[in-house]
Design a protein around this motif. Structure first.
Motif, mmCIF file in Angstrom:
data_model
loop_
_atom_site.group_PDB
_atom_site.id
_atom_site.type_symbol
_atom_site.label_atom_id
_atom_site.label_comp_id
_atom_site.label_asym_id
_atom_site.label_seq_id
_atom_site.Cartn_x
_atom_site.Cartn_y
_atom_site.Cartn_z
ATOM 1 N N GLU A 50 10.575 0.863 -1.115
ATOM 2 C CA GLU A 50 9.382 0.683 -1.935
ATOM 3 C C GLU A 50 8.637 2.002 -2.156
ATOM 4 O O GLU A 50 8.084 2.230 -3.237
ATOM 5 N N VAL A 51 8.625 2.870 -1.172
ATOM 6 C CA VAL A 51 7.968 4.170 -1.337
ATOM 7 C C VAL A 51 8.665 4.985 -2.424
ATOM 8 O O VAL A 51 8.021 5.583 -3.289
ATOM 9 N N VAL A 52 10.000 5.000 -2.397
ATOM 10 C CA VAL A 52 10.751 5.753 -3.413
ATOM 11 C C VAL A 52 10.548 5.140 -4.790
ATOM 12 O O VAL A 52 10.337 5.849 -5.783
ATOM 13 N N SER A 105 0.822 -1.202 0.000
ATOM 14 C CA SER A 105 0.000 0.000 0.000
ATOM 15 C C SER A 105 0.861 1.258 0.000
ATOM 16 O O SER A 105 0.520 2.255 -0.644
ATOM 17 N N ALA A 106 1.995 1.233 0.707
ATOM 18 C CA ALA A 106 2.900 2.380 0.704
ATOM 19 C C ALA A 106 3.507 2.583 -0.686
ATOM 20 O O ALA A 106 3.664 3.721 -1.147
ATOM 21 N N TYR A 107 3.840 1.487 -1.333
ATOM 22 C CA TYR A 107 4.347 1.555 -2.714
ATOM 23 C C TYR A 107 3.299 2.197 -3.627
ATOM 24 O O TYR A 107 3.599 3.111 -4.413
ATOM 25 N N ALA A 108 2.057 1.718 -3.512
ATOM 26 C CA ALA A 108 0.992 2.288 -4.324
ATOM 27 C C ALA A 108 0.725 3.741 -3.954
ATOM 28 O O ALA A 108 0.421 4.569 -4.823
ATOM 29 N N ALA A 109 0.849 4.079 -2.657
ATOM 30 C CA ALA A 109 0.638 5.461 -2.233
ATOM 31 C C ALA A 109 1.676 6.385 -2.855
ATOM 32 O O ALA A 109 1.361 7.521 -3.233
ATOM 33 N N GLY A 110 2.917 5.902 -2.960
ATOM 34 C CA GLY A 110 3.935 6.698 -3.626
ATOM 35 C C GLY A 110 3.559 7.015 -5.054
ATOM 36 O O GLY A 110 3.691 8.160 -5.512
ATOM 37 N N GLY A 148 8.019 3.445 -5.824
ATOM 38 C CA GLY A 148 6.670 3.755 -6.271
ATOM 39 C C GLY A 148 6.516 5.186 -6.724
ATOM 40 O O GLY A 148 5.954 5.460 -7.786
ATOM 41 N N ALA A 149 7.023 6.125 -5.942
ATOM 42 C CA ALA A 149 6.840 7.547 -6.247
ATOM 43 C C ALA A 149 7.628 7.993 -7.470
ATOM 44 O O ALA A 149 7.137 8.785 -8.290
ATOM 45 N N MET A 150 8.854 7.502 -7.611
ATOM 46 C CA MET A 150 9.723 7.962 -8.689
ATOM 47 C C MET A 150 9.714 7.029 -9.902
ATOM 48 O O MET A 150 9.908 7.467 -11.031
ATOM 49 N N GLY A 151 9.491 5.733 -9.651
ATOM 50 C CA GLY A 151 9.613 4.767 -10.734
ATOM 51 C C GLY A 151 8.556 4.873 -11.804
ATOM 52 O O GLY A 151 8.706 4.322 -12.888
#
Length: 416
Positions: free
Chosen positions: A116-118, A63-68, A120-123
């Motif tokens: 994973e947050v990075v 969920s954090a990955y998706a939130a990013g 998700g947000a940048m990838g």
């Protein structure tokens, strides 16, 4: 999708990109990016199991990955028509590569979560502009075909990644899988940077936030956002939890899970690739209910499966529904959208996809934790059942609107 050309709109010949190079780099970057994503997504749950981390923390990480992605993909969409420069593509990609390298060596929940947050947000930074190029390259009337093919190529990359990832995990280690993902990501960035952007004729960047919001607030776009939220929430049932329920409930192994996920991706991409032309022929609004019906059949079939083979068959039906919707929803969302706002629209559309990827793990993870693994089946069935009803309402209203636009004589003649 038919959009009246503005005074600055390129000619159909320009939109078709007849010169070589654009499509090769476009699809090369897309496929390699899919491989990179697939390698990590298929093996991350096994990494959590290996480290003894609970399934709830796995759901939080997804969920954090998706939130990013949710927080940034709309921004990348607004900036999409500024990203056609190799220096920007490589610079932002280096940040994603650094986060992937961190994930390779991380052994704690907090380190994995941060990486994973990075990622998700940048990838996701190239997704809106690459999707726009694929959507428009064939000119007006081919949006379903272009969207379907882009989704197919991305899905093919993910299929390769999710099939190879668990095998590499068992044979070598998660660190090796993450390094393979980093290598694929590096090649994807190189292909995107080498794409001849001067030939693409990107529209000018959108000016004025208020104008962008008004341009996006069309009825088809807002309806499509609701349908895509349902689709991507349901998608996590297989992409993120098949690794668990196939082992716990059906006696599978991690390697078998990789094969099933890879086969599901192949079915999705084949459906998306082949059916895109039918979307253009029938219109995306009329085609959407078929995709949700396939999801429903797959969900009910998984619920009623009594063997591993039956589960696999139901998963493939579910995957076919996903592929059908991948070719439908974006053309439907961009119906009558001004060309210079399409980059922002694709970014917002992608953010809602990300919202589904965020809600899905929380929904299914919470159901599993509270009521056990079999609770996933009624949850996903209810979710896609709602999608069937909503999409049928959309199709019926669209049909009624089209009939209202016909002369009375034509409508009467058509009913004979």
């Amino acid at each position: 999708m038919s959009v009246p050309p503005g005074p600055d709109a390129p000619s159909p010949a320009e939109l078709r990109f007849p010169r070589s190079g654009v499509q090769s780099y476009l699809y090369g970057a897309t496929a390699l990016w899919g491989v990179s994503v697939g390698l990590l997504s298929a093996t991350l749950p096994f990494r959590f199991q290996q480290l003894g981390l609970p399934i709830f923390e796995y759901g939080l990480t997804l969920s954090a990955y998706a939130a990013g992605m949710l927080l940034t993909e709309s921004l990348w969409g607004a900036l999409a028509f500024r990203l056609g420069r190799p220096t920007l593509i490589v610079g932002i990609g280096a940040v994603v590569g650094g986060a992937t390298l961190l994930l390779a060596v991380a052994t704690t929940f907090s380190a994995i979560l941060g990486a994973e947050v990075v990622i998700g947000a940048m990838g996701v930074y190239l997704a809106p502009v690459l999707r726009w190029v694929a959507l428009t390259y064939g000119g007006p009337g081919s949006e379903g075909t272009g969207t379907g093919r882009w989704s197919s190529v991305f899905g093919l990359g993910i299929a390769v990644g999710v099939a190879a990832g668990p095998v590499a995990f068992v044979t070598y280690s998660f660190r090796d899988v993450a390094l393979l993902s980093l290598a694929a990501l590096t090649l994807a960035i190189a292909a995107a940077a080498a794409l001849p952007w001067a030939r693409v004729s990107l529209p000018p960047a959108t000016r004025g936030r208020g104008l962008s919001v008004r341009a996006l607030a069309t009825r088809p776009f807002l309806i499509a956002l609701g349908l895509v939220l349902i689709t991507f929430t349901a998608m996590t049932f297989t992409t993120n939890f098949l690794q668990y329920y196939s082992v716990v409930l059906f006696g599978g192994t991690p390697s078998y899970a990789g094969y099933v996920l890879g086969a599901g991706r192949l079915v999705s991409l084949a459906a998306s690739f082949v059916l895109g032309t039918y979307v253009d022929r029938w219109g995306p609004g009329r085609s959407i209910p078929v995709g949700f019906l396939l999801l429903l059949v797959g969900a009910v079939g998984t619920w009623g499966s009594r063997s591993y083979d039956e589960m696999v068959a139901a998963t493939l039906v579910f995957s076919a529904g996903l592929g059908w919707l991948f070719a439908n929803l974006l053309p439907f969302a961009l119906n009558a959208m001004p060309r210079d706002h399409q980059g922002t629209a694709i970014g917002v559309f992608g953010s809602v996809e990300d919202a589904g990827l965020l809600v899905g793990p929380l929904l299914f993870g919470a159901a599993w934790s509270a009521y056990g693994p079999t609770s996933l089946f009624p949850v996903v069935t209810a979710l896609v059942g709602f999608g069937v009803v909503a999409s049928l309402l959309v199709a019926s209203r669209r049909h009624a609107a089209l009939r209202a636009e016909l002369p009375q004589g034509a409508a009467a003649g058509g009913s004979k």
